[in-house]
Scaffold this motif. Structure first.
Motif, PDB file in Angstrom:
ATOM      1  N   UNK A  75       2.726   1.971   9.125  1.00  0.00           N
ATOM      2  CA  UNK A  75       3.017   2.299   7.623  1.00  0.00           C
ATOM      3  C   UNK A  75       3.115   1.119   6.875  1.00  0.00           C
ATOM      4  N   UNK A  76       4.016   0.293   7.533  1.00  0.00           N
ATOM      5  CA  UNK A  76       4.416  -0.924   6.794  1.00  0.00           C
ATOM      6  C   UNK A  76       3.490  -1.643   6.381  1.00  0.00           C
ATOM      7  N   UNK A  77       2.267  -2.277   7.051  1.00  0.00           N
ATOM      8  CA  UNK A  77       1.411  -3.256   6.517  1.00  0.00           C
ATOM      9  C   UNK A  77       0.611  -2.529   5.551  1.00  0.00           C
ATOM     10  N   UNK A  78      -0.117  -1.431   5.746  1.00  0.00           N
ATOM     11  CA  UNK A  78      -1.113  -0.969   5.118  1.00  0.00           C
ATOM     12  C   UNK A  78      -0.526  -0.190   3.770  1.00  0.00           C
ATOM     13  N   UNK A  79       0.711   0.494   4.065  1.00  0.00           N
ATOM     14  CA  UNK A  79       1.326   1.365   2.760  1.00  0.00           C
ATOM     15  C   UNK A  79       2.230   0.308   2.145  1.00  0.00           C
ATOM     16  N   UNK A  80       3.492  -0.030   2.799  1.00  0.00           N
ATOM     17  CA  UNK A  80       4.373  -0.661   2.210  1.00  0.00           C
ATOM     18  C   UNK A  80       3.776  -1.880   1.270  1.00  0.00           C
ATOM     19  N   UNK A  81       3.259  -2.633   2.154  1.00  0.00           N
ATOM     20  CA  UNK A  81       2.740  -3.994   1.782  1.00  0.00           C
ATOM     21  C   UNK A  81       1.421  -4.119   1.043  1.00  0.00           C
ATOM     22  N   UNK A  82       0.533  -3.204   1.409  1.00  0.00           N
ATOM     23  CA  UNK A  82      -0.815  -3.275   0.589  1.00  0.00           C
ATOM     24  C   UNK A  82      -0.753  -2.378  -0.428  1.00  0.00           C
ATOM     25  N   UNK A  83      -0.696  -1.222  -0.303  1.00  0.00           N
ATOM     26  CA  UNK A  83      -0.940  -0.210  -1.317  1.00  0.00           C
ATOM     27  C   UNK A  83       0.207  -0.188  -2.181  1.00  0.00           C
ATOM     28  N   UNK A  84       1.263  -0.379  -1.891  1.00  0.00           N
ATOM     29  CA  UNK A  84       2.455  -0.139  -2.714  1.00  0.00           C
ATOM     30  C   UNK A  84       2.382  -1.570  -4.052  1.00  0.00           C
ATOM     31  N   UNK A  85       2.058  -2.576  -3.266  1.00  0.00           N
ATOM     32  CA  UNK A  85       1.966  -3.605  -4.189  1.00  0.00           C
ATOM     33  C   UNK A  85       0.863  -4.206  -4.981  1.00  0.00           C
ATOM     34  N   UNK A  86      -0.081  -3.614  -4.544  1.00  0.00           N
ATOM     35  CA  UNK A  86      -1.520  -3.803  -5.219  1.00  0.00           C
ATOM     36  C   UNK A  86      -2.149  -2.440  -5.284  1.00  0.00           C
ATOM     37  N   UNK A  87      -1.298  -1.468  -5.721  1.00  0.00           N
ATOM     38  CA  UNK A  87      -2.036  -0.061  -5.848  1.00  0.00           C
ATOM     39  C   UNK A  87      -3.334  -0.302  -6.972  1.00  0.00           C
ATOM     40  N   UNK A  88      -4.365   0.284  -6.157  1.00  0.00           N
ATOM     41  CA  UNK A  88      -5.949   0.416  -6.778  1.00  0.00           C
ATOM     42  C   UNK A  88      -6.563  -0.952  -7.050  1.00  0.00           C
ATOM     43  N   UNK A  89      -5.894  -2.013  -6.393  1.00  0.00           N
ATOM     44  CA  UNK A  89      -6.576  -3.310  -6.683  1.00  0.00           C
ATOM     45  C   UNK A  89      -7.267  -3.781  -5.452  1.00  0.00           C
ATOM     46  N   UNK A  90      -7.946  -4.737  -5.573  1.00  0.00           N
ATOM     47  CA  UNK A  90      -8.814  -5.210  -4.404  1.00  0.00           C
ATOM     48  C   UNK A  90      -8.158  -5.427  -3.073  1.00  0.00           C
ATOM     49  N   UNK A  91      -6.862  -5.631  -3.061  1.00  0.00           N
ATOM     50  CA  UNK A  91      -6.001  -5.952  -2.056  1.00  0.00           C
ATOM     51  C   UNK A  91      -5.378  -4.146  -1.595  1.00  0.00           C
ATOM     52  N   UNK A  92      -5.677  -3.366  -2.177  1.00  0.00           N
ATOM     53  CA  UNK A  92      -5.318  -2.191  -1.607  1.00  0.00           C
ATOM     54  C   UNK A  92      -6.128  -1.404  -0.750  1.00  0.00           C
ATOM     55  N   UNK A  93      -5.742  -1.543   0.756  1.00  0.00           N
ATOM     56  CA  UNK A  93      -6.577  -0.941   1.528  1.00  0.00           C
ATOM     57  C   UNK A  93      -6.964   0.432   1.611  1.00  0.00           C
ATOM     58  N   UNK A  94      -6.112   1.230   0.662  1.00  0.00           N
ATOM     59  CA  UNK A  94      -6.142   2.652   0.487  1.00  0.00           C
ATOM     60  C   UNK A  94      -6.655   2.859  -0.964  1.00  0.00           C
ATOM     61  N   UNK A  95      -7.305   2.371  -1.655  1.00  0.00           N
ATOM     62  CA  UNK A  95      -7.707   2.503  -2.979  1.00  0.00           C
ATOM     63  C   UNK A  95      -8.620   3.562  -2.940  1.00  0.00           C
TER      64      UNK A  95
END
Length: 275
Positions: free
Chosen positions: A51-71
């Motif tokens: 969870x930590x890389x994809x959720x905590x560090x990607x999704x939370x920090x860059x919500x819906x942006x190009x860095x968000x792997x779960x946008x």
């Protein structure tokens, strides 16, 4: 089968617990936290340190942006139900790729996270493989199916919580589900806007934080009383993909940006992974 349905629901609730645990450790003792994460990983079916890389560090920090792997803009089917059903397989390649990059570039520096991740991975997949070798039919029914359902549910809920919201707004970036039964069963996971504003806040404090800091500034359409009713309305009937204020969602293609490289300078010297 009722047993498979019950195990799938239980595994999904364990996925929610996994989400909470990787944001807010339960114990002061690292050993106890490690043991709890291992137990939750076995119950959910996947190593929860993932969870930590994809959720905590990607999704939370860059919500819906190009860095968000779960946008949510990764899914662009005209039939909105397909967006719901196929969100997981659509975003999974970017999640797996980002997690692998994080492990290779940064994981060796966050030693506590890396040890825990490798431990969970070894134990979870060893147990599932052993169970499959002993009796593959029962393993498929009572392990693989519930675990895959749980994984689909915990990833797909991201679509429900963010699609059609305004990621640039202080509180309208998330859809909240405030029904008492749902939040009792999911440890207040419906208060998603509060969680995004304070990801390190314990789940028991989210309703009060939502009432004080989110609700007064939130568009009324983003306080949904029922997850089931919203899912039916948004994805079944009428099933129209619209923003929270009724406009068509513009899910334009967006080129990925390397969030792992941007995150490289944020890793603290002690190797503690931030929320």
């Amino acid at each position: 089968m009722p047993a498979v349905a019950w195990l799938s629901l239980s595994a999904w609730i364990c996925a929610v617990i996994a989400h909470n645990v990787v944001h807010v450790p339960v114990f002061h003792s690292r050993a106890l936290n490690s043991a709890l994460q291992l137990w939750v990983s076995l119950s959910y079916g996947f190593p929860i340190s993932d969870y930590v890389p994809g959720h905590n560090l990607s999704h939370h920090r860059y919500t819906q942006q190009a860095e968000d792997v779960m946008r949510t803009t990764r899914v662009r089917f005209r039939w909105n139900l397909l967006n719901l059903l196929l969100f997981l397989p659509t975003v999974t390649p970017a999640i797996v790729r980002g997690n692998a990059l994080y492990l290779r570039r940064i994981g060796w520096r966050v030693k506590a996270w890396r040890r825990q991740y490798l431990l969970e991975t070894a134990v979870v997949w060893s147990v599932k493989l052993a169970a499959t070798l002993v009796d593959w039919r029962r393993a498929v029914l009572f392990l693989w199916v519930p675990h895959l359902v749980a994984n689909w549910g915990i990833v797909t809920v991201n679509l429900v919580q963010h699609d059609g919201c305004d990621e640039a707004h202080p509180v309208n970036h998330s859809r909240n589900f405030v029904g008492r039964l749902f939040n009792w069963a999911t440890f207040n996971n419906g208060y998603h806007g509060a969680h995004h504003l304070m990801p390190g806040l314990h789940w028991s404090l989210l309703p009060a934080f939502h009432a004080e800091h989110v609700a007064p500034r939130l568009h009324p359409a983003l306080d949904e009383p029922s997850l089931a009713a919203y899912v039916f309305r948004a994805y079944v009937w009428p099933g129209t993909r619209v923003t929270f204020d009724g406009r068509p969602v513009e899910a334009r293609p967006m080129a990925d940006r390397d969030w792992v490289r941007r995150d490289d300078d944020r890793v603290p010297p002690d190797g503690v992974v931030p929320v």
